[in-house]
Design an enzyme around this catalytic site. Structure first.
Site, PDB file in Angstrom:
ATOM      1  N   GLY A   1      -1.733   3.681   9.776  1.00 18.49           N
ATOM      2  CA  GLY A   1      -2.226   5.059   9.687  1.00 18.49           C
ATOM      3  C   GLY A   1      -1.704   5.820  10.887  1.00 18.49           C
TER       4      GLY A   1
ATOM      5  N   GLY B   1      19.960   4.059  34.004  1.00 26.73           N
ATOM      6  CA  GLY B   1      20.845   3.742  32.879  1.00 26.73           C
ATOM      7  C   GLY B   1      20.537   2.406  32.243  1.00 26.73           C
TER       8      GLY B   1
ATOM      9  N   GLU C   1      -7.182  -3.901  11.380  1.00 24.50           N
ATOM     10  CA  GLU C   1      -5.740  -3.711  11.549  1.00 24.50           C
ATOM     11  C   GLU C   1      -5.461  -2.767  12.716  1.00 24.50           C
ATOM     12  OE1 GLU C   1      -1.838  -1.969   9.131  1.00 24.50           O
ATOM     13  OE2 GLU C   1      -3.741  -2.226   8.082  1.00 24.50           O
TER      14      GLU C   1
ATOM     15  N   ILE D   1       7.517  -1.986   3.416  1.00 22.82           N
ATOM     16  CA  ILE D   1       6.692  -3.175   3.249  1.00 22.82           C
ATOM     17  C   ILE D   1       7.193  -4.299   4.157  1.00 22.82           C
ATOM     18  CG2 ILE D   1       5.768  -4.844   1.625  1.00 22.82           C
ATOM     19  CD1 ILE D   1       4.924  -1.848   1.197  1.00 22.82           C
TER      20      ILE D   1
ATOM     21  N   ASN E   1      -1.093   8.400  13.967  1.00 21.73           N
ATOM     22  CA  ASN E   1      -2.097   8.820  14.946  1.00 21.73           C
ATOM     23  C   ASN E   1      -2.733  10.162  14.578  1.00 21.73           C
ATOM     24  OD1 ASN E   1      -1.764   6.468  16.279  1.00 21.73           O
ATOM     25  ND2 ASN E   1      -1.015   7.345  18.198  1.00 21.73           N
ATOM     26  N   GLU E   2      -2.048  10.950  13.760  1.00 19.98           N
ATOM     27  CA  GLU E   2      -2.671  12.169  13.257  1.00 19.98           C
ATOM     28  C   GLU E   2      -3.849  11.835  12.331  1.00 19.98           C
ATOM     29  OE1 GLU E   2       0.742  12.987  15.254  1.00 19.98           O
ATOM     30  OE2 GLU E   2       0.677  11.684  13.498  1.00 19.98           O
TER      31      GLU E   2
ATOM     32  N   MET F   1       0.823  -1.213   0.000  1.00 20.92           N
ATOM     33  CA  MET F   1       0.000   0.000   0.000  1.00 20.92           C
ATOM     34  C   MET F   1       0.856   1.262   0.000  1.00 20.92           C
ATOM     35  SD  MET F   1      -3.247  -0.699   2.490  1.00 20.92           S
ATOM     36  CE  MET F   1      -4.392  -2.044   2.218  1.00 20.92           C
TER      37      MET F   1
END
Length: 379
Positions: A366, A342, A244, A159, A368-369, A127
């Site tokens: 996708g 540490g 998804e 991919i 988060n925006e 995609m």
């Protein structure tokens, strides 16, 4: 406080035990080897197929497990509970294979799914493109019809399973003038002339995930490789993306719970200034916040799992689940790294490994925006 979970049945929990044993036996000991190689060996895929851990939601008549979303979920949870990183069984089984079940012809299902369910054929999803990222409508890879074939040209990036894959589900533009209605889904075998894999991409984390660029140079595939109807690809992707995104929320929930357990164990043993790190009020407060957050995420995610098993999960709800679960995980993971001092920066500790592996959870599926935009449309 233990949350009583009611979303799963006995058959789900039986599969959970099988999955837990598999990941502890077959995957945890090989993690360093896979990280070094940059991919998971194919024998492990075949073993997962033999144990019934691939394609549990695919109908049995095509070689799958004949189960529901709950079966895929318990496998997802047990993989992440074990801390296994970069193994893309879920992408293959629960994201890509369902496209074939939902939109493929009977001939396509019988031709492709048996070897997919057994792990002999590994799937990738083509995609994302170099110039468009999460904007799937902007895909520029073309598939121009020439008689009984499509001729595909273009490239895909980021991919997963890119190096291992035997077949790619590719989003292509079959109509150059129709916008989102010009996108179609075409299955492309990796043996086709003109298909080539680019370099293995050098990621911050998830080193065992073989993420690569893919190139299509006059790749010819038969028209019979078209999945569903021409021009419906974007609509198909929009139908499948909620599952998804819920899957990402599911593993964010389980990783937050497991990391909290590990951090509590660590701070109760680690000494600083003649006391344990646990004895500082700041530590207790940070972990109390993390506990409250993990219960909130778990409650939300289990509710949405139930909704999805009833086929009621909406695009907006999946976006809420993905956004809230991954943002919450990241906030408290950062705090837990800090509580390790540490050692939180040493990759031998699970919290450091999680820090580099899980940052991408706010990006893939996708960004988060994008999830915020989807939620805002319904406000």
């Amino acid at each position: 406080m233990h949350i009583q979970r009611t979303v799963f049945r006995e058959d789900h929990e039986m599969l959970r035990e099988t999955a837990r044993r598999f990941f502890e036996r077959e995957c945890v000991p090989r993690q360093a080897e896979w990280d070094q190689a940059g991919k998971v060996d194919r024998q492990t895929w075949l073993k997962a197929g033999r144990e019934g851990l691939l394609c549990t939601m695919i109908p049995a008549e095509y070689g799958g497990g004949g189960g529901d979303f709950g079966h895929g979920t318990v496998i997802n949870e047990e993989m992440h509970r074990a801390g296994v990183s970069g193994v893309s069984f879920g992408l293959h089984s629960d994201i890509i294979a369902p496209y074939i079940v939902r939109f493929g012809t009977e001939e396509q299902k019988h031709r492709w799914l048996p070897s997919i369910c057994s792990g002999e054929t590994i799937l990738a999803l083509g995609m994302t493109e170099p110039g468009s990222g999460s904007d799937l409508k902007a895909a520029r890879t073309t598939a121009i019809r020439d008689g009984d074939e499509y001729v595909i040209n273009g490239s895909k990036t980021f991919i997963s399973n890119g190096l291992n894959c035997d077949m790619v589900l590719v989003a292509c533009r079959t109509d150059l003038t129709a916008g989102s209605k010009g996108i179609s889904l075409i299955m492309v075998e990796a043996t086709r002339d003109g298909f080539r894999r680019g370099r293995k991409l050098d990621k911050v984390g998830q080193r065992a995930s073989d993420t690569a660029e893919l190139f299509f140079d006059d790749v010819r595939v038969p028209v019979s490789n078209l999945l569903g109807e021409e021009g419906k690809g974007f609509a198909y992707m929009m139908q499948e993306l909620p599952q998804e995104r819920l899957g990402i929320a599911i593993y964010a929930a389980i990783r937050l719970e497991r990391l909290l357990e590990q951090t509590i164990d660590y701070v109760k043993e680690r000494k600083a200034f003649n006391q344990t790190v646990w004895d500082f009020q700041n530590t207790k407060f940070k972990l109390a916040d993390a506990k409250a957050a993990s219960v909130a995420v778990r409650t939300m995610v289990d509710y949405y799992i139930g909704e999805h098993m009833r086929r009621k999960l909406t695009v907006e709800e999946a976006a809420i689940a993905k956004l809230f679960a991954t943002e919450t995980l990241w906030k408290h993971l950062d705090d837990m790294v800090q509580l390790h001092g540490g050692y939180g920066y040493m990759l031998e500790y699970p919290v450091a490994r999680a820090f580099v592996d899980l940052r991408v959870s706010r990006v893939f599926g996708g960004t988060n925006e994008v999830q915020r935009e989807l939620i805002a449309r319904k406000l």
